[in-house]
Design an enzyme around this catalytic site. Structure first.
Site, PDB file in Angstrom:
ATOM      1  N   GLU A 191      48.898  68.984  17.711  1.00 46.11           N
ATOM      2  CA  GLU A 191      50.116  68.167  17.660  1.00 46.11           C
ATOM      3  C   GLU A 191      51.270  69.145  17.776  1.00 46.11           C
ATOM      4  O   GLU A 191      51.559  69.893  16.852  1.00 46.11           O
ATOM      5  CB  GLU A 191      50.176  67.360  16.355  1.00 46.11           C
ATOM      6  CG  GLU A 191      51.106  66.155  16.439  1.00 46.11           C
ATOM      7  CD  GLU A 191      52.559  66.504  16.240  1.00 46.11           C
ATOM      8  OE1 GLU A 191      53.276  66.695  17.250  1.00 46.11           O
ATOM      9  OE2 GLU A 191      53.001  66.582  15.087  1.00 46.11           O
ATOM     10  N   GLU A 197      62.955  72.228  23.520  1.00 39.80           N
ATOM     11  CA  GLU A 197      63.066  71.664  22.177  1.00 39.80           C
ATOM     12  C   GLU A 197      64.001  72.512  21.315  1.00 39.80           C
ATOM     13  O   GLU A 197      63.769  73.704  21.119  1.00 39.80           O
ATOM     14  CB  GLU A 197      61.684  71.593  21.533  1.00 39.80           C
ATOM     15  CG  GLU A 197      61.673  70.891  20.190  1.00 39.80           C
ATOM     16  CD  GLU A 197      60.261  70.722  19.641  1.00 39.80           C
ATOM     17  OE1 GLU A 197      60.009  69.687  19.011  1.00 39.80           O
ATOM     18  OE2 GLU A 197      59.423  71.617  19.859  1.00 39.80           O
ATOM     19  N   CYS A 237      59.319  66.697  15.416  1.00 36.95           N
ATOM     20  CA  CYS A 237      58.945  66.651  16.831  1.00 36.95           C
ATOM     21  C   CYS A 237      59.181  65.280  17.442  1.00 36.95           C
ATOM     22  O   CYS A 237      59.155  65.142  18.667  1.00 36.95           O
ATOM     23  CB  CYS A 237      57.495  67.088  17.011  1.00 36.95           C
ATOM     24  SG  CYS A 237      56.345  66.296  15.884  1.00 36.95           S
ATOM     25  N   LYS A 271      45.786  76.502   6.187  1.00 34.94           N
ATOM     26  CA  LYS A 271      46.829  77.523   6.064  1.00 34.94           C
ATOM     27  C   LYS A 271      48.199  76.867   6.183  1.00 34.94           C
ATOM     28  O   LYS A 271      48.524  76.282   7.218  1.00 34.94           O
ATOM     29  CB  LYS A 271      46.696  78.596   7.143  1.00 34.94           C
ATOM     30  CG  LYS A 271      47.628  79.795   6.884  1.00 34.94           C
ATOM     31  CD  LYS A 271      47.715  80.724   8.076  1.00 34.94           C
ATOM     32  CE  LYS A 271      48.785  80.296   9.055  1.00 34.94           C
ATOM     33  NZ  LYS A 271      50.162  80.422   8.491  1.00 34.94           N
TER      34      LYS A 271
END
Length: 479
Positions: free
Chosen positions: A251, A381, A285, A178
């Protein structure tokens, strides 16, 4: 006069299909803020169909000799090269990325990574056979897991899809993938390419939103769920998968520290760090977002970094002078802007700190100094073109602050002192430590983190192993 939107479709069991109930969602080009396509908003019936197709295809794909799977992956890599301009065009519409950088920085590593895993298909190693009990011989089989439910993110839709399907297919698994609901275009094109090479059902694409992803993870068919995404999404996947003990590969986020010591060549460090922090609009990231610089060179570094930021351009995909394009969607623009709006009084915006233009979701390259370790922008983040700077007094404090966040994906150390670099590489609690560079990745080396950055590895032989299972076989010598 309205322009007709292009229709993207699911790819299930070797054919393109609309969602079973006909639902769709609009797909927006973030460089313009305008819709250019519709994509299926898939539900239970679509997920059921894709899982059934993958399950039916699994035995034959699993039982192919590895050389045949290798051959298929090499054909996929060749086809990606041949149709590179189509893939670039789709990805640029997905993301608004610069055309030239997408061509030079994404297509070559993607093709290389597929070819790496094509080679890995023939390296299904196990422990050598031996007699560990009298009269009995043991050996180990390394086998594919089964059907893999995979969810790719919106920051690198093409490349992250490669990181998902390539090791899975190489190991003999079948895939239901997806893409993000904001970036399905390049994945749909990949389905057209891959589907012309592998048997039907081996590779399936289901478009949709987070509810679609949840249906995939909760489905009883897949033996493994793999996601690249936010910590929140990863925790949800882990919780859902735990209900039937699926294997999980996560991840997730990052907050990479960049530790700059006083002996560093400041101009070279600034050049490398600014590129690694602002590339892809900081939507990475592993981006160099959190600089810790020795107090003796702090002011010099901040001044040089602010100057570099002021010279970096963001803009439309066809502008050859831009380093990065827009943020991916309005929510991401709101998130990045919110971090800057909520800065504490002791923080100072040295460069940027504002939206660029009123068309698309562009944000200026930003530098923020004067921050404390417990500030929100240090701990959370941002996932945007924002680099923070803190001053540290010694190596121990640098390590304490670098490790003092919930994320543990990537980091870097900048120094000419080899002993110091080796000490830091040991003490930094991150899945990757770069020394005097930041962000290069090699197909042969593992990518993955610790703590809330998730678990499991992408790329490398370790990433390939993650898509296999181990079986012990023992036979009596008396028969």
């Amino acid at each position: 006069m309205s322009t007709e939107l292009r229709r993207l479709r699911n790819y299930i069991d070797g054919e393109f299909r609309d969602a079973a109930d006909g639902r769709t969602t609009e797909v927006v080009n973030p460089a313009t803020g305008e819709a250019y396509a519709t994509a299926p908003l898939s539900g239970q019936a679509d997920v059921d169909a894709a899982m059934a197709a993958a399950a039916a295809a699994f035995p034959a794909w699993r039982d192919l000799v590895p050389a045949e799977r290798q051959k298929a992956l090499l054909k996929i890599a060749d086809a990606f090269e041949e149709r590179a301009e189509e893939l670039i065009a789709a990805e640029v519409e997905n993301t608004g990325k610069p055309i030239g950088l997408t061509r030079s920085e994404e297509i070559p590593p993607m093709v290389d990574q597929i070819r790496f895993f094509a080679g890995a298909a023939r390296m299904l190693e196990g422990r050598g056979a031996g007699e560990y009990m009298e009269g009995l011989t043991s050996f180990v089989r390394r086998e594919p897991i089964g059907v893999c439910a995979q969810v790719a993110p919106w920051n690198y839709p093409m490349m992250m899809a490669v990181w998902k399907f390539a090791p899975a297919l190489a190991a003999g698994n079948t895939v239901v993938l997806k893409p993000s609901d904001t970036t399905p275009a390049s994945t749909a094109l990949m389905a057209d390419i891959i589907g012309s090479i592998v048997p039907k059902g081996v590779f399936n694409v289901v478009c949709g939103d987070r509810d679609t992803g949840r249906l995939m993870v909760e489905h009883p068919t897949p033996a493994m769920a793999s996601i690249t995404g936010s910590v929140r999404a990863g925790m949800s996947v882990a919780e859902s998968a735990s209900k039937d003990l699926k294997r999980v590969h996560l991840e997730l986020g990052g907050k990479a520290p960049v530790v700059v010591f006083e002996d560093t060549d400041i101009p070279k460090a600034v050049e490398g760090i600014s590129e690694a922090g602002y590339f892809n609009a900081g939507q990475d990231c592993t981006a160099a977002t959190r600089v810790l610089v020795h107090e003796s060179v702090h002011d010099e570094f901040v001044s040089a970094l602010a100057k570099a930021a002021s010279e970096i351009k963001t803009g439309q995909p066809d502008d050859e002078d831009v380093l990065y394009g827009p943020l991916n969607n309005p929510n991401q623009l709101k998130q990045v802007s919110g971090f800057i709006e909520r800065l504490p009084a002791h923080a100072k915006v040295e460069a940027g700190g504002h939206r660029v233009g009123d068309k698309g979701y562009f944000y200026a390259p930003t530098v923020v100094s004067g921050l404390k370790q417990d500030d929100e922008i240090i701990q959370q983040e941002v996932f945007g073109p924002v680099i923070t700077v803190q001053a540290f007094r010694d190596e121990d404090q640098a390590v304490e602050w670098a490790n003092g966040v919930e994320y543990a994906l990537a980091s870097s150390v900048w120094t000419k002192d080899h002993g110091r670099a080796m000490r830091m590489s040991k003490r930094l609690d991150f899945g990757c430590v770069w020394i005097n560079t930041h962000i290069p990745l090699a197909a042969e080396m593992p990518h993955g983190g610790f703590k809330k950055s998730g678990y499991g590895k992408d790329l490398s032989g370790y990433g390939f192993d993650d898509y296999t299972r181990i079986k012990h076989v023992m036979t009596s010598l008396d028969m």
